[in-house]
Design a protein around this motif. Sequence first.
Motif, PDB file in Angstrom:
ATOM      1  N   TRP A 194      37.644  10.077   5.426  1.00  0.00           N
ATOM      2  CA  TRP A 194      37.278  11.023   6.482  1.00  0.00           C
ATOM      3  C   TRP A 194      35.947  11.717   6.222  1.00  0.00           C
ATOM      4  CZ3 TRP A 194      36.335  16.085   5.471  1.00  0.00           C
ATOM      5  CH2 TRP A 194      36.809  16.607   4.248  1.00  0.00           C
ATOM      6  N   TYR A 195      35.669  12.012   4.934  1.00  0.00           N
ATOM      7  CA  TYR A 195      34.446  12.749   4.628  1.00  0.00           C
ATOM      8  C   TYR A 195      33.204  11.868   4.738  1.00  0.00           C
ATOM      9  CZ  TYR A 195      35.522  10.693   0.028  1.00  0.00           C
ATOM     10  OH  TYR A 195      35.851   9.830  -0.987  1.00  0.00           O
TER      11      TYR A 195
ATOM     12  N   ILE B 137      31.765  12.198   8.982  1.00  0.00           N
ATOM     13  CA  ILE B 137      31.182  13.376   9.621  1.00  0.00           C
ATOM     14  C   ILE B 137      29.889  12.937  10.319  1.00  0.00           C
ATOM     15  CG2 ILE B 137      30.246  15.679   9.275  1.00  0.00           C
ATOM     16  CD1 ILE B 137      31.965  15.846   6.724  1.00  0.00           C
TER      17      ILE B 137
ATOM     18  N   SER C 222      27.183  12.537   7.172  1.00  0.00           N
ATOM     19  CA  SER C 222      27.721  11.586   6.196  1.00  0.00           C
ATOM     20  C   SER C 222      26.750  10.434   5.967  1.00  0.00           C
ATOM     21  CB  SER C 222      29.074  11.044   6.671  1.00  0.00           C
ATOM     22  OG  SER C 222      30.050  12.059   6.638  1.00  0.00           O
TER      23      SER C 222
END
Length: 266
Positions: free
Chosen positions: A66-67, A70, A74
């Motif tokens: 998920w990170y 972004i 990201s």
Amino acid sequence: MDAISSLPLGGQLLLSGIIALVVGSFISMLSYRLPKHLLENSDEPVLKTISVGGSKCPKCGSNLPWYRLIPVFSWLASKGRCHHCGNPISARYPLIELSTLLLTLACVWQFGLGLQGIAAIAFSWILLTISVIDIEHQLILDNLSLPLMWLGLLLSTQGTFTDTNSAIWGAATGYLLLWLVFHSFKLLTGKEGMGYGDFKLLAALGAWFGIAALAQIILIAAISSIVITVTAILAKGRDKSQPMAFGPFLAIAGWVSLFFGSELFG
């Protein structure tokens, strides 16, 4: 809606900017998966195809945590490379996200977050998706252009950007104009100069801005296509015989009409 539209402009821009980045990420996924689904003639339902499965590296197929998803940040943090295999990840993703952000902020800045502003944002999101797919696949999908046209016709009943009579005539005339150009060119040269998707997109723009805007839209699209095509040939040695999508130039004309008025040359 009233609570949102009553926010100060700074609050409206901040809120819409956050939403725009998320939507931009969705547009980058949709514009990749939707034409792939249709070109592969998949038996899977369209909604299932575009919604099932997390984002993966296009090179190694590893799932992105998920990170790493972004919007914009990201990609910048990873220097545009997959955290697993180190291969480059296309800049199309942050570019689409940034384009969505800028278009959304421009809509809110000019129209606020009332009906006209929300309509302008929806118009820009759909038009951006159409443009990306047309650039990458030379396709303008009915799944996008027809809803855009119907939305324009429905909004005309509220006089959002034009009246209903002008919208109906704009949609019909927009389609017919490019239909005539297509068949005239084919009759004279034996070649197809554009696709039917272009007819439907011009019809959609006619529905949004009315029949009076069509001359302006066609003129801006034609001039921008010539300028950009010639520049690409001179700067990058682009093959003259390689077809260039016309949809993005119609989109440019649509945005000009949205932000600067539909009768600039009237």
